[in-house]
Design an enzyme around this catalytic site. Structure first.
Site, PDB file in Angstrom:
ATOM      1  N   ASP A   2     -10.217   0.028  -4.800  1.00 35.33           N
ATOM      2  CA  ASP A   2     -10.361   0.237  -3.360  1.00 35.33           C
ATOM      3  C   ASP A   2     -11.695  -0.317  -2.865  1.00 35.33           C
ATOM      4  O   ASP A   2     -12.666  -0.388  -3.620  1.00 35.33           O
ATOM      5  CB  ASP A   2     -10.268   1.745  -3.067  1.00 35.33           C
ATOM      6  CG  ASP A   2      -9.947   2.024  -1.611  1.00 35.33           C
ATOM      7  OD1 ASP A   2      -9.557   1.088  -0.884  1.00 35.33           O
ATOM      8  OD2 ASP A   2     -10.097   3.185  -1.191  1.00 35.33           O
TER       9      ASP A   2
ATOM     10  N   HIS B  60      -9.794  -9.249  -0.714  1.00 38.68           N
ATOM     11  CA  HIS B  60      -8.736  -9.129  -1.732  1.00 38.68           C
ATOM     12  C   HIS B  60      -8.867 -10.236  -2.779  1.00 38.68           C
ATOM     13  O   HIS B  60      -8.633 -10.015  -3.963  1.00 38.68           O
ATOM     14  CB  HIS B  60      -7.355  -9.172  -1.078  1.00 38.68           C
ATOM     15  CG  HIS B  60      -7.121  -8.004  -0.151  1.00 38.68           C
ATOM     16  ND1 HIS B  60      -7.453  -6.717  -0.496  1.00 38.68           N
ATOM     17  CD2 HIS B  60      -6.599  -7.937   1.107  1.00 38.68           C
ATOM     18  CE1 HIS B  60      -7.149  -5.897   0.519  1.00 38.68           C
ATOM     19  NE2 HIS B  60      -6.629  -6.620   1.491  1.00 38.68           N
TER      20      HIS B  60
ATOM     21  N   LEU C  91      -3.467  -5.234 -25.203  1.00 42.57           N
ATOM     22  CA  LEU C  91      -3.698  -4.399 -24.015  1.00 42.57           C
ATOM     23  C   LEU C  91      -2.414  -4.391 -23.190  1.00 42.57           C
ATOM     24  O   LEU C  91      -1.834  -5.446 -22.944  1.00 42.57           O
ATOM     25  CB  LEU C  91      -4.835  -4.991 -23.168  1.00 42.57           C
ATOM     26  CG  LEU C  91      -5.042  -4.350 -21.787  1.00 42.57           C
ATOM     27  CD1 LEU C  91      -5.742  -2.998 -21.903  1.00 42.57           C
ATOM     28  CD2 LEU C  91      -5.868  -5.256 -20.874  1.00 42.57           C
TER      29      LEU C  91
HETATM   30  C1  IPE Z   1      -4.986   3.176  -2.197  1.00 42.46           C
HETATM   31  O1  IPE Z   1      -5.901   2.586  -1.336  1.00 42.46           O
HETATM   32  C2  IPE Z   1      -3.923   2.204  -2.556  1.00 42.46           C
HETATM   33  C3  IPE Z   1      -4.351   1.090  -3.394  1.00 42.46           C
HETATM   34  C4  IPE Z   1      -5.545   0.920  -3.882  1.00 42.46           C
HETATM   35  C5  IPE Z   1      -3.328   0.144  -3.673  1.00 42.46           C
HETATM   36  P1  IPE Z   1      -5.759   2.702   0.242  1.00 42.46           P
HETATM   37  O2  IPE Z   1      -6.954   2.057   0.811  1.00 42.46           O
HETATM   38  O3  IPE Z   1      -4.434   2.186   0.662  1.00 42.46           O
HETATM   39  O4  IPE Z   1      -5.763   4.282   0.425  1.00 42.46           O
HETATM   40  P2  IPE Z   1      -6.269   5.199   1.610  1.00 42.46           P
HETATM   41  O5  IPE Z   1      -5.602   4.710   2.865  1.00 42.46           O
HETATM   42  O6  IPE Z   1      -7.757   5.049   1.674  1.00 42.46           O
HETATM   43  O7  IPE Z   1      -5.873   6.593   1.226  1.00 42.46           O
HETATM   44  C1  IPE Z   2      -7.948  -1.990  -1.777  1.00 42.30           C
HETATM   45  O1  IPE Z   2      -8.864  -2.337  -0.822  1.00 42.30           O
HETATM   46  C2  IPE Z   2      -6.803  -2.964  -1.890  1.00 42.30           C
HETATM   47  C3  IPE Z   2      -5.536  -2.475  -1.338  1.00 42.30           C
HETATM   48  C4  IPE Z   2      -5.285  -1.251  -0.959  1.00 42.30           C
HETATM   49  C5  IPE Z   2      -4.467  -3.422  -1.209  1.00 42.30           C
HETATM   50  P1  IPE Z   2      -8.661  -1.948   0.708  1.00 42.30           P
HETATM   51  O2  IPE Z   2      -7.962  -3.088   1.391  1.00 42.30           O
HETATM   52  O3  IPE Z   2      -8.004  -0.631   0.851  1.00 42.30           O
HETATM   53  O4  IPE Z   2     -10.174  -1.882   1.190  1.00 42.30           O
HETATM   54  P2  IPE Z   2     -10.795  -0.864   2.232  1.00 42.30           P
HETATM   55  O5  IPE Z   2     -10.465   0.511   1.776  1.00 42.30           O
HETATM   56  O6  IPE Z   2     -10.184  -1.168   3.574  1.00 42.30           O
HETATM   57  O7  IPE Z   2     -12.261  -1.158   2.181  1.00 42.30           O
HETATM   58 MG    MG Z   3      -8.744   1.247   1.018  1.00 47.39          MG
END
Ligand code: IPE
Ligand code: IPE
Ligand code: MG
Length: 245
Positions: free
Chosen positions: A22, A39, A133
């Site tokens: 995240d 990403h 792995l």
């Molecule tokens: C959780 O992250 C899902 C993934 C990392 C794939 P999100 O960014 O989607 O989750 P929330 O919205 O902060 O709970």
């Molecule tokens: C995690 O990073 C990747 C996915 C959930 C696909 P985010 O896209 O949720 O990044 P933030 O939380 O907005 O910083």
């Molecule tokens: Mg996120």
């Protein structure tokens, strides 16, 4: 006492690490970049973390990369994420295979475009006998959807109520054959599980770091491993040696 800040590999290593990766969006925002640039940086980092896991002797790595809820993001971000998955398979599969990585997918494949589905299935098939792995990619994954799918399948299979055990439920999940995660890491500081491994994570140790995923490098992983090695896992029991009742 394990030194949590040590850059050495501790003696106790989790067999299975699961990561909620995240913070890609915030990483990009802080640099004035579009979210998809975050990403992309995240994918580069995944490569480094996989290499570190192989080096450290971790046997299972589960990566939460796209949730069932992430479909609700802007269409260009969703599209960008799907493109990234496809590019990663095209670019990295041969090397992952050479390095003995077995790929598995967790989640519903059907919602992905057909070409991408085929690529994922091909990657799973090609690497199925690798043992160094196991890399579970949770993509279009949600813990609740996984449980609903398992229940439906059990009903279809005519499982009788008295036949339903914890082991049986586990065998209907995407992780069948994998041990439960010992350690769940979440980057970017969010203190929630966001629908990840609701069943399998029952006794996982949690490690949350403020570091955004694209910056979560080998040293950060070592820090998490040292923290894990300092924990006492009790599984509902009392501390100390097991005494007969
Ligand atoms: C959780 O992250 C899902 C993934 C990392 C794939 P999100 O960014 O989607 O989750 P929330 O919205 O902060 O709970
Ligand atoms: C995690 O990073 C990747 C996915 C959930 C696909 P985010 O896209 O949720 O990044 P933030 O939380 O907005 O910083
Ligand atoms: Mg996120």
């Amino acid at each position: 006492m394990v030194d949590k800040s040590s850059k050495e590999l501790p003696k106790i290593i989790p067999e299975h690490i699961a990561i909620i990766l995240d913070g890609n969006g915030r990483w990009a925002h802080e640099r004035g970049l579009p979210r998809n640039a975050g990403h992309r940086a995240g994918v580069e980092n995944l490569r480094r973390v996989i290499e570190a896991c192989v080096e450290f002797g971790i046997k299972y790595l589960t990566i939460y990369a796209f949730s069932t809820e992430n479909w609700g993001r802007p269409a260009d971000e969703v599209q960008g994420l799907m493109n990234i998955l496809e590019e990663v398979i095209d670019r990295e599969l041969a090397e992952l295979h050479e390095n003995g990585v077995r790929l598995r997918h967790m989640g519903q494949l059907e919602r992905l475009r057909p070409v991408l589905q085929e690529k994922v299935l091909h990657a799973i098939h090609l690497t199925q006998n690798n043992t160094r792995l196991t890399l579970n990619i949770a993509w279009n994954y949600g813990g609740r959807a996984e449980l609903v799918r398992a229940i439906k399948q059990m009903v279809k299979d005519g499982v009788a109520p008295e036949g339903i055990t914890e082991d049986l439920v586990g065998s209907y999940l995407y992780t069948t054959g994998c041990p439960d995660p010992d350690l769940i890491i979440r980057t970017s500081g969010e203190m929630r599980v966001s629908n990840f491994l609701l069943w399998q994570g029952a006794y996982a140790e949690l490690y949350i770091t403020p570091t955004y995923w694209p910056d979560f490098d080998r040293d950060e992983l070592l820090k998490a491993l040292n923290d894990y090695a300092s924990r006492e896992r009790r599984f509902g029991l009392v501390p100390g040696p097991v005494t007969p009742s």
